[in-house]
Write a protein that holds these residues in place. Structure first.
Motif, short mmCIF file in Angstrom:
data_model
loop_
_atom_site.label_atom_id
_atom_site.label_comp_id
_atom_site.label_asym_id
_atom_site.label_seq_id
_atom_site.Cartn_x
_atom_site.Cartn_y
_atom_site.Cartn_z
N UNK A 95 0.84 -1.21 0.00
CA UNK A 95 0.00 0.00 0.00
C UNK A 95 0.87 1.25 0.00
N UNK A 96 1.88 1.25 0.85
CA UNK A 96 2.78 2.41 0.89
C UNK A 96 3.60 2.52 -0.40
N UNK A 97 4.03 1.38 -0.93
CA UNK A 97 4.81 1.39 -2.18
C UNK A 97 3.99 1.99 -3.32
N UNK A 98 2.70 1.66 -3.37
CA UNK A 98 1.82 2.21 -4.40
C UNK A 98 1.50 3.67 -4.11
N UNK A 99 1.15 3.97 -2.86
CA UNK A 99 0.77 5.34 -2.49
C UNK A 99 1.87 6.34 -2.80
N UNK A 142 5.27 -2.86 -10.78
CA UNK A 142 4.68 -2.72 -9.45
C UNK A 142 3.27 -3.30 -9.43
N UNK A 143 2.55 -3.17 -10.54
CA UNK A 143 1.20 -3.74 -10.58
C UNK A 143 1.26 -5.26 -10.49
N UNK A 144 2.25 -5.87 -11.15
CA UNK A 144 2.38 -7.33 -11.08
C UNK A 144 2.75 -7.77 -9.67
N UNK A 145 3.51 -6.97 -8.95
CA UNK A 145 3.77 -7.27 -7.54
C UNK A 145 2.47 -7.27 -6.76
N UNK A 146 1.61 -6.30 -7.05
CA UNK A 146 0.31 -6.22 -6.36
C UNK A 146 -0.57 -7.41 -6.72
N UNK A 147 -0.49 -7.88 -7.96
CA UNK A 147 -1.30 -9.02 -8.39
C UNK A 147 -0.97 -10.28 -7.59
N UNK A 148 0.30 -10.43 -7.21
CA UNK A 148 0.71 -11.62 -6.46
C UNK A 148 -0.08 -11.73 -5.17
N UNK A 205 -6.97 1.78 -8.46
CA UNK A 205 -7.71 2.92 -7.89
C UNK A 205 -6.76 4.06 -7.52
N UNK A 206 -5.60 3.72 -6.97
CA UNK A 206 -4.63 4.76 -6.60
C UNK A 206 -4.09 5.45 -7.84
N UNK A 207 -3.77 4.68 -8.87
CA UNK A 207 -3.24 5.27 -10.11
C UNK A 207 -4.27 6.18 -10.75
N UNK A 208 -5.54 5.77 -10.74
CA UNK A 208 -6.60 6.60 -11.32
C UNK A 208 -6.74 7.91 -10.55
#
Length: 491
Positions: A279-283, A317-323, A332-335
């Motif tokens: 979450x922090x990595x994406x944020x 990073x999205x593929x990391x999230x998919x795991x 949602x964060x990217x949007x």
């Protein structure tokens, strides 16, 4: 010399913000101590977090940039590489550790970052060749005069507390002599890794040496090096502190493998920790390669699990999230970030700035509050008031200008020593204040309650449809009241 712009009283007030007694500290770790891991450690109970060692030359080539979309302060190289990223959440707890071998370069770095961090630390313990060959890290342990010059220059010239982190010298008496020199410079604390330069984690940490150092100086000593051998649970942190006689404890490898080691209630399952980390990595738009490396550290000892194998194959990073089934969160964060970036670009193009006599800035945008386009649950004024409260700022102060001839109003709001106003005049004072609040919120990159773009377009279409319907009805009525009808002169 103390910076002339900082009075002695002000310096004392600022340096008193961070203390090193009875603290749980995230140690500086290369590639691990980036923003997501630091924030995670704070969430789990750490009191102070150190960033990874940053080399003075590299920092001095960077430019400080306020990233409005992410809400961060970035130190960026000309090629776009981010050397250091921090945010408001850690401002009072983050310590920047630098690698340096020169007093003046060290001070330049400290002055560059001192308004964005809580403390400055000098690395005097790293045994790696890349650090020692540059005269940094553990190479400084055999240069007491240079140690004294660097620390004295920082303490006298920087408005934040200065610390240093060291290792043990071959002879204990030489170690004691060195820490006394460090103490004489006015440092706020000394971090001690209880091993010699050539020793590695497989060697026992020397708690007795740390205890002897603690008894030899009056400044707080931070014990480091207890992971695995002593520290495996939260309770072990206190045991390490007692064994070493130190004021505080700094945790490295155990926190690298599971930062919830700082939780008094006990460590969390690693998958929970990973989701919190992501979450922090994406944020904060953390670099993919760094995020992947940190996740690999969190998965140490779990190489046979399906997630570990999928982690190795991930390329974004999205593929990391998919795991870990977090792709919806990522999207949602990217949007939301894209929307914020679009608003920022619009604001930059439209905003007008003017310096006032008192040094503050007046920001003006041509913008008007339309109630139907904003959330019915709240208003821009309420949102701005809550934002000020959450950020420990004084409440917004509104002032009103009246156009006496046309009875129109234009409001200005004062927030955090700056002023914000819309160039539009309104028929009501309330609408004028909402205008000013919207300007402030958009300048600050805070959501102002405006409904989604598609919803606004729907309102516009509905308004157009109703207007066309009204026009048709009006036309029909006029036709029926003229003589231009069947049987009339124009048949």
């Amino acid at each position: 010399m103390v910076d002339e712009g900082v009075s002695a009283e002000s310096k004392d007030n600022m340096t008193s913000r961070l203390t090193y007694v009875g603290k749980l500290i995230l140690a500086p770790m290369v590639r691990v101590g980036t923003l997501p891991m630091r924030l995670l450690a704070l969430d789990y109970g750490a009191d102070i977090v150190y960033c990874e060692e940053l080399i003075d030359h590299k920092l001095l080539r960077s430019t400080r940039v306020e990233n409005e979309v992410l809400g961060t302060v970035d130190f960026v190289l000309d090629d776009g590489t981010i050397v250091f990223r921090t945010c408001e959440k850690e401002k009072d707890t983050v310590v920047l550790q630098m690698g340096t071998s020169d007093p003046q370069r060290a001070l330049e770095v400290a002055k560059l970052v001192e308004n964005d961090v809580a403390g400055i630390d000098v690395n005097m313990g790293c045994p790696k060749d890349y650090s020692c060959k540059g005269g940094m890290g553990a190479a400084l342990l055999t240069q007491p005069e240079k140690v004294k010059q660097i620390l004295t220059t920082l303490v006298q010239g920087c408005c934040k507390p200065v610390t240093c982190k060291m290792r043990l010298l071959p002879k204990m008496e030489d170690t004691i002599d060195l820490v006394k020199i460090m103490e004489s410079t006015g440092v706020s604390a000394i971090g001690v890794h209880g091993r010699k330069k050539e020793e590695r984690p497989r060697h026992d940490v020397n708690c007795d040496a740390i205890k002897l150092i603690s008894k030899s100086v009056s400044v707080p000593v931070i014990a480091n090096g207890g992971s695995s051998q002593i520290i495996k649970t939260f309770e072990d942190i206190e045991e390490f502190r007692n064994l070493s006689g130190a004021s505080s404890v700094m945790v490295a490898r155990e926190a690298q493998w599971n930062p919830s080691i700082f939780r008094r209630e006990g460590k969390l399952p690693i998958n929970n920790v990973i989701k919190d980390y992501l979450k922090y990595a994406v944020d904060y738009d953390n670099q993919f390669s760094n995020s992947k490396y940190c996740l690999q550290q969190l998965m140490v000892g779990r190489s046979l699990e399906p997630e570990a194998k999928a982690l190795l194959k991930a390329k974004t990073l999205r593929e990391l999230c998919e795991v870990w089934s977090m792709e919806v969160y990522f999207d949602s964060v990217i949007a939301a970030r894209q929307k914020a970036e679009d608003l920022r670009k619009q604001r930059v193009e439209a905003v007008k700035k003017r310096k006032l006599d008192d040094g503050s800035t007046l920001y003006t945008i041509e913008i008007r509050y339309n109630k139907k386009n904003f959330s019915p649950m709240t208003t821009p004024k309420l949102i701005l008031g809550e934002w000020c409260r959450d950020n420990l700022l004084d409440p917004p102060v509104y002032s009103m200008e009246e156009h006496t001839v046309h009875r129109l109003y234009q409001a200005t709001v004062n927030v955090d020593k700056d002023y914000f106003s819309s160039s539009c005049w309104e028929k009501s004072k309330r609408a004028a204040e909402h205008n000013a609040a919207i300007v402030c919120l958009r300048i600050k990159s805070v959501y102002d309650g405006l409904l989604e773009h598609e919803h606004s377009k729907k309102n516009a279409r509905e308004e157009k449809r109703m207007t066309e319907k009204t026009n048709k009805q009006t036309t029909k009525t006029r036709w029926e009241h003229t003589e231009c009808k069947p049987g009339g002169p124009f048949r």
